[in-house]
Design an enzyme around this catalytic site. Structure first.
Site, PDB file in Angstrom:
ATOM      1  N   CYS A   1     100.071  39.057 120.959  1.00  0.00           N
ATOM      2  CA  CYS A   1      99.667  39.772 119.746  1.00  0.00           C
ATOM      3  C   CYS A   1     100.175  41.209 119.763  1.00  0.00           C
ATOM      4  CB  CYS A   1      98.152  39.763 119.594  1.00  0.00           C
ATOM      5  SG  CYS A   1      97.461  38.111 119.413  1.00  0.00           S
TER       6      CYS A   1
ATOM      7  N   ASP B   1     100.107  33.768 113.716  1.00  0.00           N
ATOM      8  CA  ASP B   1      99.928  35.172 113.341  1.00  0.00           C
ATOM      9  C   ASP B   1     101.145  35.678 112.572  1.00  0.00           C
ATOM     10  OD1 ASP B   1      97.549  35.165 114.744  1.00  0.00           O
ATOM     11  OD2 ASP B   1      98.355  36.195 116.493  1.00  0.00           O
TER      12      ASP B   1
ATOM     13  N   CYS C   1     101.139  30.455 117.222  1.00  0.00           N
ATOM     14  CA  CYS C   1      99.733  30.769 116.972  1.00  0.00           C
ATOM     15  C   CYS C   1      99.435  31.014 115.493  1.00  0.00           C
ATOM     16  CB  CYS C   1      99.279  31.963 117.802  1.00  0.00           C
ATOM     17  SG  CYS C   1     100.035  33.527 117.326  1.00  0.00           S
TER      18      CYS C   1
ATOM     19  N   CYS D   1      94.513  36.291 114.295  1.00  0.00           N
ATOM     20  CA  CYS D   1      93.283  36.402 115.082  1.00  0.00           C
ATOM     21  C   CYS D   1      92.828  37.860 115.200  1.00  0.00           C
ATOM     22  CB  CYS D   1      93.523  35.815 116.470  1.00  0.00           C
ATOM     23  SG  CYS D   1      94.687  36.757 117.474  1.00  0.00           S
TER      24      CYS D   1
END
Length: 123
Positions: free
Chosen positions: A102, A35, A33, A58
């Site tokens: 996350c 991150d 992703c 994000c």
């Protein structure tokens, strides 16, 4: 989709920044992703006196980073090591299933920073 707490921590993140001369730094990322989180610790007498973060990612990644800093401020290293991925998500009143990774990054970055501190202290 996101809880009120997630949105609050995303729009008003706590403890953003860098600690100069941090005695513990942890960085983790998720190639899937994109991150990336970095956690900085100021530990004195095995107590987290200050914690800051820098996150590229994000809204959920920013929110989980912010929340993990609030969860560990003033805690002992042993208490901080017990903070799990699920605890971060629960403190934010949940995350959508697609964003659970996350919370994993936030707890992982914290644990890496503690490991860095311990290795520097030779414990």
């Amino acid at each position: 989709m996101y809880t009120e707490k997630v949105m609050d921590h995303f729009t008003n993140p706590r403890n953003v920044g860098e600690i100069e001369n941090a005695n513990g730094v942890g960085e983790v990322g998720n190639a899937k992703c994109g991150d990336i989180m970095r956690i900085y610790l100021d530990v004195q007498d095995d107590i987290i006196k200050d914690v800051k973060f820098k996150t590229f990612g994000c809204g959920a990644a920013i929110a989980t980073s912010s929340m993990v800093t609030e969860l560990v401020m003033g805690k002992t290293l042993d208490e901080a090591l017990k903070i799990s991925n699920d605890a971060v998500a629960e403190a934010l009143d949940g995350l959508p299933p697609a964003k659970m990774h996350c919370s994993n990054l936030a707890a992982d970055a914290l644990h890496e920073a503690i490991k860095d501190y311990i290795s520097k202290k030779g414990k």
